[in-house]
Design an enzyme around this catalytic site. Sequence first.
Site, PDB file in Angstrom:
ATOM      1  N   THR A   7       0.749  -1.137  -0.061  1.00  0.00           N
ATOM      2  CA  THR A   7       0.077   0.003  -0.002  1.00  0.00           C
ATOM      3  C   THR A   7       0.872   1.391   0.108  1.00  0.00           C
ATOM      4  OG1 THR A   7      -1.778   1.047   1.172  1.00  0.00           O
ATOM      5  CG2 THR A   7      -0.023   0.189   2.543  1.00  0.00           C
ATOM      6  N   HIS A   8       0.392   2.325  -0.665  1.00  0.00           N
ATOM      7  CA  HIS A   8       0.880   3.529  -0.293  1.00  0.00           C
ATOM      8  C   HIS A   8       0.081   4.404   0.638  1.00  0.00           C
ATOM      9  CE1 HIS A   8       3.980   3.300  -3.788  1.00  0.00           C
ATOM     10  NE2 HIS A   8       2.690   2.693  -4.353  1.00  0.00           N
ATOM     11  N   ASP A  68      -7.698  -6.623  -0.797  1.00  0.00           N
ATOM     12  CA  ASP A  68      -8.492  -5.927  -1.636  1.00  0.00           C
ATOM     13  C   ASP A  68     -10.011  -6.100  -1.151  1.00  0.00           C
ATOM     14  OD1 ASP A  68      -9.319  -4.536  -4.119  1.00  0.00           O
ATOM     15  OD2 ASP A  68      -9.959  -6.304  -4.959  1.00  0.00           O
ATOM     16  N   PHE A 148     -15.157   5.913   4.423  1.00  0.00           N
ATOM     17  CA  PHE A 148     -15.048   6.384   3.102  1.00  0.00           C
ATOM     18  C   PHE A 148     -15.727   5.409   2.319  1.00  0.00           C
ATOM     19  CE2 PHE A 148     -11.701   3.537   4.665  1.00  0.00           C
ATOM     20  CZ  PHE A 148     -11.768   2.475   3.835  1.00  0.00           C
ATOM     21  N   ARG A 177     -12.717  -5.754   7.047  1.00  0.00           N
ATOM     22  CA  ARG A 177     -11.240  -5.608   6.972  1.00  0.00           C
ATOM     23  C   ARG A 177     -10.600  -6.197   8.140  1.00  0.00           C
ATOM     24  NH1 ARG A 177     -11.063  -0.940   4.852  1.00  0.00           N
ATOM     25  NH2 ARG A 177     -10.309  -1.389   2.625  1.00  0.00           N
TER      26      ARG A 177
END
Length: 190
Positions: A7-8, A68, A148, A177
């Site tokens: 991840t970024h 994902d 989000f 998650r």
Amino acid sequence: MKLVLATHNKNKFIEIRSLLPEHIELLSLDDIGCKEDIEETGDTIDENAIIKAEYVRNHYGYDCFADDTGLEVESLAGAPGVYSARYAGDEKNDEANISKLLNQLEERNDRTARFKTVIALKLNGHENLFTGICEGSIINEKRGNNGFGYDPVFLPKGYDKTFAEMNLEEKSKISHRARAFRALVEYLSQ
């Protein structure tokens, strides 16, 4: 042990780092010099997680895990699913995605949905998948300002608050998650 999280996203990195055992040194894509966005070309959520983890393993040589997530709506045959982030277009606009979803559900009585997260772990030449699911439904209008994506319209089963009405601590107890990452952490702790 060094392990890369593909991840970024700095917030995701910090959140996951806090969940891992002390003996694991977690690195981000930025830490290993990976500046590119890894294309998610899979047909399933599982495939996209695997693609990202394999990319890091093959191009940078690190053991890695990647995740994902998708929203699967029963009456839409599992859509948006693997296309959740770009449901209304490649610009990945949360507002447009929610509007499209609500429009598609306008005439439907069955609003059953679930969030699904899959984590692919590439470690010591082996691959493991960890899945987290949160069942719920899609409400008629947005509620809440936290979170989000589809959080303002997703009502987890057994709750009267959307994900967007919950604080991070509340959401982390039940989210897809969090469930997937708890399974990963349990595996890594053994």
